[in-house]
Design an enzyme around this catalytic site. Sequence first.
Site, short mmCIF file in Angstrom:
data_model
loop_
_atom_site.label_atom_id
_atom_site.label_comp_id
_atom_site.label_asym_id
_atom_site.label_seq_id
_atom_site.Cartn_x
_atom_site.Cartn_y
_atom_site.Cartn_z
N ARG A 25 0.84 -1.18 0.00
CA ARG A 25 0.00 0.00 0.00
C ARG A 25 0.89 1.24 0.00
O ARG A 25 1.95 1.26 0.64
CB ARG A 25 -0.84 -0.04 1.29
CG ARG A 25 -1.85 1.07 1.46
CD ARG A 25 -3.01 0.91 0.57
NE ARG A 25 -4.12 1.77 0.94
CZ ARG A 25 -5.11 2.09 0.10
NH1 ARG A 25 -5.12 1.63 -1.14
NH2 ARG A 25 -6.10 2.85 0.51
N THR A 82 -9.69 0.26 -9.95
CA THR A 82 -8.73 -0.63 -9.34
C THR A 82 -8.80 -1.88 -10.18
O THR A 82 -9.70 -2.01 -11.01
CB THR A 82 -9.18 -0.87 -7.88
OG1 THR A 82 -9.13 0.36 -7.19
CG2 THR A 82 -8.36 -1.89 -7.14
N ASN A 103 -6.21 4.12 -7.21
CA ASN A 103 -7.39 4.68 -6.55
C ASN A 103 -8.42 5.06 -7.61
O ASN A 103 -9.16 4.23 -8.07
CB ASN A 103 -7.07 5.86 -5.64
CG ASN A 103 -8.22 6.16 -4.69
OD1 ASN A 103 -9.01 5.25 -4.40
ND2 ASN A 103 -8.32 7.37 -4.21
N GLU A 120 -3.99 8.15 -4.09
CA GLU A 120 -4.39 7.37 -2.91
C GLU A 120 -4.54 8.24 -1.66
O GLU A 120 -5.15 7.81 -0.68
CB GLU A 120 -3.35 6.28 -2.65
CG GLU A 120 -3.92 4.95 -2.23
CD GLU A 120 -4.72 4.29 -3.34
OE1 GLU A 120 -5.92 4.10 -3.14
OE2 GLU A 120 -4.14 3.97 -4.40
N ASP A 171 -7.84 8.33 0.10
CA ASP A 171 -8.37 7.26 0.95
C ASP A 171 -8.18 7.57 2.43
O ASP A 171 -8.70 6.87 3.30
CB ASP A 171 -7.71 5.91 0.61
CG ASP A 171 -8.44 5.18 -0.52
OD1 ASP A 171 -9.55 5.59 -0.87
OD2 ASP A 171 -7.88 4.19 -1.02
N SER A 227 -7.79 0.95 3.28
CA SER A 227 -8.20 0.40 1.98
C SER A 227 -9.39 -0.55 2.16
O SER A 227 -9.63 -1.06 3.25
CB SER A 227 -7.03 -0.37 1.37
OG SER A 227 -7.43 -1.02 0.18
N SER A 228 -10.10 -0.77 1.06
CA SER A 228 -11.16 -1.79 1.04
C SER A 228 -10.76 -2.99 0.18
O SER A 228 -11.56 -3.92 0.02
CB SER A 228 -12.45 -1.21 0.46
OG SER A 228 -12.91 -0.15 1.25
N GLY A 241 -13.66 -1.47 -6.82
CA GLY A 241 -14.96 -0.87 -6.52
C GLY A 241 -14.99 -0.06 -5.26
O GLY A 241 -16.07 0.18 -4.71
N GLY A 242 -13.83 0.37 -4.73
CA GLY A 242 -13.85 1.14 -3.49
C GLY A 242 -14.57 0.33 -2.42
O GLY A 242 -14.35 -0.88 -2.31
O1 DON Z 1 -7.90 0.98 -1.54
C1 DON Z 1 -9.07 1.25 -1.75
O2 DON Z 1 -9.99 0.83 -1.10
C2 DON Z 1 -9.41 2.16 -2.91
N1 DON Z 1 -8.27 2.97 -3.23
C3 DON Z 1 -9.84 1.33 -4.06
C4 DON Z 1 -10.35 2.17 -5.19
C5 DON Z 1 -11.17 1.39 -6.13
O3 DON Z 1 -11.41 0.22 -5.95
C6 DON Z 1 -11.70 2.13 -7.27
N2 DON Z 1 -12.17 1.16 -8.26
N3 DON Z 1 -13.14 0.81 -8.72
#
Ligand code: DON
Length: 599
Positions: A117, A410, A430, A448, A451, A481-482, A502-503
Site C-alpha cells: 500500500r 482498481t 485509486n 491514494e 483514501d 483500503s477496502s 470498486g472502493g
Molecule cells: O484501496 C481502496 O480501497 C481504494 N483505493 C480502491 C479504489 C477502487 O477500488 C476504485 N475502483 N473501482
Amino acid sequence: MKDARLVRVCTSLLALAFPLPLSTFAQNAAEYRERAETEKSWPKQAMRSAHGMVVTDEELGSRAGVEILQKGGNAVDAAVATAFALAVVEPAAGNIGGGGFMLVRLAGGKTTFFDYREVAPERATRDMYIGADGKLDPEASTTGYKSVAVPGTVAGLELALKTYGTMKLADVMAPAIRLAEEGFAISPKLASEFASERKDLQRFSVSRRIFLKNGVMYVPGETFKQPELAATLRRIAKNGAAEFYRGETAHMLVSDMAQLGGLISLEDLANYQPKVREALHAHYEIDGHKWDVFSAPPPSSGGVAVIEALNMLEGVPLKGWDDAESVHVTAEVMRRVFADRAVYLADPDFAKVPVDGLTSPCYAKELRATIDAVHASSSKTIQAGQPHVCGMEARMAAPQEISLNDGPHTTHFSVVDAAGNAVASTFTLNDSYGSHATSSAGFLLNDEMDDFTTQPGVPNALFGLIQSEANAIAPGHRPLSSMTPTILVRDGKLSFVTGSPGGPRIISAVLLSVINWMRLGMEAQASINAPRFHHQWFPDRIAMENQISPQVQNALNAMGHMTRKIGHIGLVNAIGIDVTTGERLGAADPRDEGSAVGY
Ligand code: DON
C-alpha cells in the site's frame, strides 16, 4: 459452439503478440456482452483448464501470466508478470505508480499477505487538503501531483517474487517490456477511456502527450507504444526495485514532484517499505465440509469486513438473490459491518485495530441478534458495536471521531498454477487513471491520499464513506483500503480465488462471490454473474444492480429499505477449482472486459 469459436478467434488474434501453443484457452467475456443490461449474453460457464489459469481485466494481461506459467514459472512468477503487464495495458488501474495487496497460498498450505500500500509522504499534513476558508478542496486530494502517495507496487512485486518466485525479475518483466516497447492495439474500451478521461488527462503535459497524443486522440486498432514506460521497466528489470526507489526513476519522479506541486522526496522513496503480514483466517463448517477463508488484514478493511459478515450470516438460511429476505438480512449485515469499519479500521502500524473482536463469532452473534427478520433498521440508530472475543467482556474501544464518504478504478486478478499455488491480487491507482498526472518516467501516479480521512466530518471526494480520525493523514501512514484479495480452501484443498475493484463496494462484491460459491454452491461463472448489492451504512440505502428483480426491490422497500439501482458493483475476476476433476475454472467478470486464459 460459441465457446469454441471464441477460443479460436482470440487465440489467432493474439498469436502475433504472444506465441502460445494452441492448447491455450481464452475467454474474453467482452465478446459475449454489450453492457451490464445484457446479462443474458454473459457466459454461463467458467473457462476450464487442466493446468494453470490467469484471470484479469485485460486479455493481454492474462496472457502475460500464462506465458510465464508455460515457461515453468509458478503462480507468483506469473502474478508478478501479470501485474507489470497490466501496468502497460490497463493504464486506468494496472500500475507501477500506485500500490496494492497480494495474497499467496502455496500448494502446501502456507499463506502470506504482501502489503505494498502507498504511504503518505513526510511533508504530508493532516489538513493539507483544507483551504484557508476551512473547506475541503476535493480536487486537491484526487487530481494532480499533490494527491500522490508514495507508490508501493514495484517494491511489493519484487518482495513477492524474491519470497516465493522461481524466476528472475527481468524474465517475468519481459512480457510487460515487450508490450510497452512494441505496443499493442488500442481496444475500443481503451480509446473510449482516453476520451472520457480527456478533461483531466489534458491538464498534465506528460499525460496529454502519452494518452491523448496531444489532443489528436488514439482510435481503436491503432498501435499504442509507451517508450518512456518501456525504458523505466527495462531499468527496473536490470537494477531491481532499488531503481524505482533510489535510482534514475526516483530522481525523475522527485523532479516532477518539485516542479509540479507534489510532496514526494527522495527520502520518501528511499524509506518506502513493503510489508509481509499474516492473512486473516476464519473457519466454517458447511454441509459437512470444512472451509477456510483467508483474506486481507489491515490496512485493508476488507478481510475484517468479509469475515465479520460471514460470521454474522453463519447459520442464517440464505436462498439466493431472487429472495428478498436473503437480500435483506445480508444488507443488514453489511450495514453493521460498515458501521464498524468506519470507527475501528485504520493503519495497524499506528492505530490499535480490534481485529480479534471484530472477527470473533461471539461478537457476530450479538450483532446478528440486532437484525429484525422482516424490517429494515435505520443507519441513524445503528452505531459501531463493541467488538470482543468469546469469553471476554465487551469493552468500549476508544471512540473515534468519524466522517461520511461512494465511488471508481482498481484491478483484481487471480492466478492458479499447475501445482496448486494460488495468488489473489488487487492493486490500484485509486481513481480511474489515478491523479491523472504522469511521471516523466512514463507511468501514471496514484491519488491514494484521498483514501485518508481528508477532513473529519466531511465525506472524502471519491467514495462517500465514513472514516475515523485514526485514518487521518500523517507522514508514513498507509490510508485505509477496502481491497480484499481472498482465497477459500475446502476440506484442506484450494477451492476459490477472488477479489474485486470498486472502493467500498469491493467488500460487498467479494462477500457475495464467497457466499455464492461457499454457501449457495453456485458454479464459478454463476458466482460472478449473480446480481450484486451493497450497503455501506451511510448513505442509508441498498445500492443494487439492475439484475435484482423489481419484485425483490419492491419487497425490500416494503420492509423499510431505501433502494437504488446502479450500473454495476465490482469486477470480480475469480478462479474456482472443480472438486471432482481438479480443473481450474476461470470466471472473468462479464460486467467489463474480464478475460480468463488457461492451459
Ligand atoms: O484501496 C481502496 O480501497 C481504494 N483505493 C480502491 C479504489 C477502487 O477500488 C476504485 N475502483 N473501482
